[in-house]
Write a protein that holds these residues in place. Structure first.
Motif, PDB file in Angstrom:
ATOM      1  N   ALA A  20       0.711  -1.156  -0.014  1.00  0.00           N
ATOM      2  CA  ALA A  20       0.040  -0.177  -0.109  1.00  0.00           C
ATOM      3  C   ALA A  20       0.766   1.164   0.059  1.00  0.00           C
ATOM      4  O   ALA A  20       0.582   2.349  -0.435  1.00  0.00           O
ATOM      5  N   ARG A  23       2.256   1.663  -3.591  1.00  0.00           N
ATOM      6  CA  ARG A  23       1.169   2.040  -4.614  1.00  0.00           C
ATOM      7  C   ARG A  23       0.722   3.558  -4.013  1.00  0.00           C
ATOM      8  O   ARG A  23       0.602   4.166  -5.084  1.00  0.00           O
ATOM      9  N   SER A  34       1.130  -0.998 -11.704  1.00  0.00           N
ATOM     10  CA  SER A  34      -0.035  -1.819 -11.623  1.00  0.00           C
ATOM     11  C   SER A  34       0.419  -3.349 -12.002  1.00  0.00           C
ATOM     12  O   SER A  34      -0.286  -4.195 -11.202  1.00  0.00           O
ATOM     13  N   PHE A  37       1.300  -5.966  -9.023  1.00  0.00           N
ATOM     14  CA  PHE A  37       0.391  -6.314  -7.846  1.00  0.00           C
ATOM     15  C   PHE A  37      -0.696  -7.087  -8.527  1.00  0.00           C
ATOM     16  O   PHE A  37      -1.025  -7.168  -9.639  1.00  0.00           O
ATOM     17  N   GLY A  41      -3.931  -6.724  -4.234  1.00  0.00           N
ATOM     18  CA  GLY A  41      -3.093  -5.559  -3.901  1.00  0.00           C
ATOM     19  C   GLY A  41      -1.731  -5.918  -3.531  1.00  0.00           C
ATOM     20  O   GLY A  41      -0.943  -5.123  -3.085  1.00  0.00           O
ATOM     21  N   ASN A  42      -1.563  -7.394  -3.280  1.00  0.00           N
ATOM     22  CA  ASN A  42      -0.216  -7.880  -2.986  1.00  0.00           C
ATOM     23  C   ASN A  42       0.943  -7.753  -4.075  1.00  0.00           C
ATOM     24  O   ASN A  42       0.313  -7.962  -5.339  1.00  0.00           O
TER      25      ASN A  42
END
Length: 328
Positions: A20, A23, A34, A37, A41-42
């Motif tokens: 996070a 990002r 992007s 991931f 979101g990992n």
């Protein structure tokens, strides 16, 4: 397990960046990363080579000393949640100023300032080990070693070699290790992960390291295992990393218990925790479940880590007090 005080010796600062956080930085800087991931979101990667690609893509968001200041605070907050009281993290001038000494000094100052804030607020102590990136080649490793020598002191305490173990030979990097040693830095190197026992022998012989990052494939040469035990060479073992990258299928198949039984000095670390879905607490819990190790075994790992830590004697004395207080 969470409250048990822990010392971690094998830890990459960028590799510990929460997804996070990366990002968020990418969004601030209008960078499209992007592709590194998954849907949740990992971080996602296919194998070790792809892991290195994703790792280096993530570092592209880290552009300034201030970015590293923020990163250091975010990473140490996560470590402190697992009861880590001391951490040695790998730092690379390749990612911090392009191996320019002046720029590197600015990055170190920012990281150190964040570390001091975290120590005051969270009770966790950080020290840095400068690492050359093996697959970037020996010439860049020389520049990295000069950066390390110029910042050697009570915060930058070590020098090491990371990256793709299959690139080149340890002897190719001897100049950098000699330079770092002459500057008073302690020495470690990744070996015995993707290379077999011969890679462990090579870093001991050609780089004269005090510790070995990973080193687990020494188990394939029991004479070498006995030599490690007799010499007291410490292995920085990262079980969760080895399993996540496919080196071993599961923890029961991992050689950590065999190495421990044969008297090799071991420490436990996370390596790149969010990449491998681990924490220091999770490492301890998984080892307890797999091998029924009790608190005494983990206390032993912490003591080994304290003895093998590259920090000064005063810092070790303070850490020893913390370990003793936890058992009072």
């Amino acid at each position: 397990m969470t409250r048990q005080p822990k010392l971690e010796l094998h830890h990459h600062l960028e590799g510990a960046a929460p997804p996070a956080f990366i990002r968020g930085l990418a969004k601030e800087k209008h960078l499209d990363i992007s592709g590194i991931f998954d849907a949740a979101g990992n971080y996602q990667y296919k194998d070790f080579a792809d892991f290195l690609r994703v790792y280096e893509a993530a570092t592209q968001t880290l552009k300034t000393p201030e970015d590293y200041h923020r990163l250091t605070l975010a990473v140490l907050e996560e470590s402190a949640k697992s009861g880590v009281i001391y951490c040695e993290t790998f730092l690379s001038p390749d990612f911090c100023g392009g191996r320019d000494v002046g720029a590197w000094q600015d990055y170190v100052a920012a990281i150190r300032d964040a570390a001091q804030m975290a120590e005051a607020q969270m009770g966790i102590t950080l020290r840095g080990i400068v690492t050359a990136i093996r697959h970037f080649g020996p010439d860049k490793a020389r520049q990295t070693a000069i950066c390390a020598a110029e910042t050697a002191g009570d915060f930058i305490v070590g020098f090491g070699l990371a990256g793709d173990e299959r690139a080149g030979q340890p002897a190719d990097f001897a100049w950098g290790f000699d330079c770092a040693h002459e500057a008073g830095l302690h020495l470690t190197a990744h070996a015995g992960e993707w290379g077999g026992p011969e890679s462990v022998r090579a870093v001991l012989r050609d780089l004269r390291v005090e510790r070995i990052g990973h080193g687990v494939r020494a188990i394939e040469d029991l004479a070498l295992v006995d030599e490690l035990a007799e010499s007291g060479t410490v292995l920085e073992v990262c079980p969760g990393s080895n399993i996540a990258l496919g080196l071993y299928p599961n923890l029961r198949a991992h050689p950590i218990a065999q190495l421990y039984a044969r008297g090799v000095k071991l420490t436990v670390s996370t390596d790149d925790p969010p990449f491998f879905h681990t924490t220091m607490t999770r490492e301890y819990e998984n080892l307890h479940e797999a091998f029924d190790w009790d608190e005494g075994v983990f206390d032993g790992f912490a003591q080994t880590a304290l003895d093998a830590a590259f920090c000064d004697v005063d810092t070790k004395a303070e850490l020893r007090k913390k370990l003793e207080t936890s058992h009072a």
